[in-house]
Design an enzyme around this catalytic site. Sequence first.
Site, PDB file in Angstrom:
ATOM      1  N   SER A   1       3.888  -2.040  10.299  1.00 47.02           N
ATOM      2  CA  SER A   1       5.348  -2.097  10.477  1.00 47.02           C
ATOM      3  C   SER A   1       5.931  -3.465  10.122  1.00 47.02           C
ATOM      4  O   SER A   1       6.888  -3.922  10.754  1.00 47.02           O
ATOM      5  CB  SER A   1       5.739  -1.682  11.902  1.00 47.02           C
ATOM      6  OG  SER A   1       5.305  -0.357  12.161  1.00 47.02           O
TER       7      SER A   1
ATOM      8  N   GLU B   1      -5.031  -4.796  10.620  1.00 44.05           N
ATOM      9  CA  GLU B   1      -4.013  -3.769  10.800  1.00 44.05           C
ATOM     10  C   GLU B   1      -4.268  -3.039  12.117  1.00 44.05           C
ATOM     11  O   GLU B   1      -5.070  -2.093  12.158  1.00 44.05           O
ATOM     12  CB  GLU B   1      -4.070  -2.762   9.646  1.00 44.05           C
ATOM     13  CG  GLU B   1      -3.830  -3.366   8.289  1.00 44.05           C
ATOM     14  CD  GLU B   1      -3.299  -2.330   7.304  1.00 44.05           C
ATOM     15  OE1 GLU B   1      -2.228  -2.571   6.736  1.00 44.05           O
ATOM     16  OE2 GLU B   1      -3.934  -1.281   7.129  1.00 44.05           O
TER      17      GLU B   1
ATOM     18  N   GLY C   1       3.071  -0.997   4.252  1.00 40.39           N
ATOM     19  CA  GLY C   1       3.129   0.434   3.982  1.00 40.39           C
ATOM     20  C   GLY C   1       4.549   0.857   3.667  1.00 40.39           C
ATOM     21  O   GLY C   1       5.048   0.676   2.561  1.00 40.39           O
ATOM     22  N   GLY C   2       5.239   1.390   4.681  1.00 40.48           N
ATOM     23  CA  GLY C   2       6.571   1.960   4.490  1.00 40.48           C
ATOM     24  C   GLY C   2       7.540   1.073   3.726  1.00 40.48           C
ATOM     25  O   GLY C   2       8.222   1.537   2.794  1.00 40.48           O
TER      26      GLY C   2
ATOM     27  N   GLY D   1       2.943   2.369  10.812  1.00 40.04           N
ATOM     28  CA  GLY D   1       3.884   3.469  10.636  1.00 40.04           C
ATOM     29  C   GLY D   1       4.599   3.862  11.921  1.00 40.04           C
ATOM     30  O   GLY D   1       5.250   4.899  11.988  1.00 40.04           O
TER      31      GLY D   1
ATOM     32  N   GLU E   1      -6.668   4.701   7.986  1.00 39.44           N
ATOM     33  CA  GLU E   1      -6.470   6.135   7.708  1.00 39.44           C
ATOM     34  C   GLU E   1      -7.729   6.729   7.081  1.00 39.44           C
ATOM     35  O   GLU E   1      -8.057   7.900   7.317  1.00 39.44           O
ATOM     36  CB  GLU E   1      -5.226   6.320   6.824  1.00 39.44           C
ATOM     37  CG  GLU E   1      -3.954   6.058   7.640  1.00 39.44           C
ATOM     38  CD  GLU E   1      -2.797   5.447   6.877  1.00 39.44           C
ATOM     39  OE1 GLU E   1      -2.783   5.486   5.640  1.00 39.44           O
ATOM     40  OE2 GLU E   1      -1.890   4.890   7.547  1.00 39.44           O
TER      41      GLU E   1
ATOM     42  N   HIS F   1      -9.406   1.208   5.039  1.00 43.22           N
ATOM     43  CA  HIS F   1      -8.119   1.408   5.733  1.00 43.22           C
ATOM     44  C   HIS F   1      -8.322   2.326   6.941  1.00 43.22           C
ATOM     45  O   HIS F   1      -9.130   3.252   6.899  1.00 43.22           O
ATOM     46  CB  HIS F   1      -7.090   2.004   4.763  1.00 43.22           C
ATOM     47  CG  HIS F   1      -5.701   1.936   5.310  1.00 43.22           C
ATOM     48  ND1 HIS F   1      -5.226   2.868   6.210  1.00 43.22           N
ATOM     49  CD2 HIS F   1      -4.712   1.035   5.128  1.00 43.22           C
ATOM     50  CE1 HIS F   1      -3.984   2.533   6.543  1.00 43.22           C
ATOM     51  NE2 HIS F   1      -3.652   1.429   5.905  1.00 43.22           N
TER      52      HIS F   1
ATOM     53  N   LYS G   1       0.164   4.250  -0.249  1.00 37.54           N
ATOM     54  CA  LYS G   1      -0.466   5.430   0.386  1.00 37.54           C
ATOM     55  C   LYS G   1      -0.252   6.664  -0.494  1.00 37.54           C
ATOM     56  O   LYS G   1      -0.213   6.536  -1.716  1.00 37.54           O
ATOM     57  CB  LYS G   1       0.067   5.600   1.815  1.00 37.54           C
ATOM     58  CG  LYS G   1      -0.112   4.321   2.640  1.00 37.54           C
ATOM     59  CD  LYS G   1       0.116   4.493   4.117  1.00 37.54           C
ATOM     60  CE  LYS G   1      -0.080   3.151   4.817  1.00 37.54           C
ATOM     61  NZ  LYS G   1       0.050   3.250   6.278  1.00 37.54           N
TER      62      LYS G   1
ATOM     63  N   ASN H   1       0.872  -1.171   0.000  1.00 37.19           N
ATOM     64  CA  ASN H   1       0.000   0.000   0.000  1.00 37.19           C
ATOM     65  C   ASN H   1       0.909   1.222   0.000  1.00 37.19           C
ATOM     66  O   ASN H   1       1.509   1.551   1.026  1.00 37.19           O
ATOM     67  CB  ASN H   1      -0.890  -0.029   1.255  1.00 37.19           C
ATOM     68  CG  ASN H   1      -1.713   1.237   1.396  1.00 37.19           C
ATOM     69  OD1 ASN H   1      -1.754   2.073   0.479  1.00 37.19           O
ATOM     70  ND2 ASN H   1      -2.374   1.391   2.533  1.00 37.19           N
TER      71      ASN H   1
HETATM   72  P1  13P Z   1       3.292   0.407   7.680  1.00 38.14           P
HETATM   73  O1  13P Z   1       3.806  -0.856   7.054  1.00 38.14           O
HETATM   74  O2  13P Z   1       3.992   1.636   7.192  1.00 38.14           O
HETATM   75  O3  13P Z   1       3.180   0.320   9.161  1.00 38.14           O
HETATM   76  O4  13P Z   1       1.766   0.583   7.130  1.00 38.14           O
HETATM   77  C1  13P Z   1       0.900  -0.475   7.214  1.00 38.14           C
HETATM   78  C2  13P Z   1      -0.338  -0.110   6.479  1.00 38.14           C
HETATM   79  O5  13P Z   1      -1.084   0.765   6.876  1.00 38.14           O
HETATM   80  C3  13P Z   1      -0.628  -0.821   5.224  1.00 38.14           C
HETATM   81  O6  13P Z   1      -1.907  -0.557   4.763  1.00 38.14           O
END
Ligand code: 13P
Length: 251
Positions: free
Chosen positions: A214, A168, A235-236, A174, A98, A96, A12, A10
């Site tokens: 993470s 999640e 994510g990251g 993050g 967010e 998600h 983002k 993802n």
């Molecule tokens: P991180 O891997 O950056 O923690 O993000 C996870 C996420 O929100 C994937 O949708």
Amino acid sequence: MSRKIFIAGNWKMNTTVDDAVALAKGVVESVGPQDDVDVAVCPPYTNLSAVADAVMGSNVKLGAQDVHWEEKGAFTGKISCAMLKAVGVTYVIIGHSEQRQYFHETDETVNKKVKAALGSGLLPIVCVGETLDERKSGSMEKVVETQVRGAFADISPDDALKCTVAYEPVWAIGTGETATPEQANDAHAFIRKILSDIYSDDAAQAIRIQYGGSMKPANAKELLAQSDVDGGLIGGAALKADLFEGIVKPQ
Ligand code: 13P
């Protein structure tokens, strides 16, 4: 029941179109022609078309990060399922945290989006997860159960099988703080129990549940070794092809 591991990136709100094409090409190259793991990348809307070209002919599938449930019309800023299908999207992330936290996503809008996506032949990745306060106050199970039941309301068993659930925990997104493999597995087993209750044990055993929060090469192997962890929503670490590769092929 063996479920094929599914790793999705993802991205983002990261990458311009040039960054996205370079990253997608890097992912295609590093993931290679393997077929042991399902892999998808989910760039921002503006980069979907270019990334569709970049992953064409590879085993890397394209996903979007959200979708609107209406077919078309006066919904400024929104993107429909048909628009996503037309540029080669296979998966769509829905609900998600967010989106829930910043953009008024509710269990009801998640359910509308899941229905619209399935109706158009898109495969939903349905995100659920509790906040730190909710975990600390002991309401994790209640929160997650409400989210799962809300997302799958009036979804047929056949359609449910087309969905992936992403667990999640918000406190792990993050933050560098990862759920322990046991915490992740317990939550996944709990989600599977709810799916079994809504549908059947067979259906629950077939639906994949990704972990997100993470996840990185250093912890992927242990997380993915858990009996109820069937992949990751990254994510990251999805923003660097070598880190993403380290999750797809954990050492
Ligand atoms: P991180 O891997 O950056 O923690 O993000 C996870 C996420 O929100 C994937 O949708």
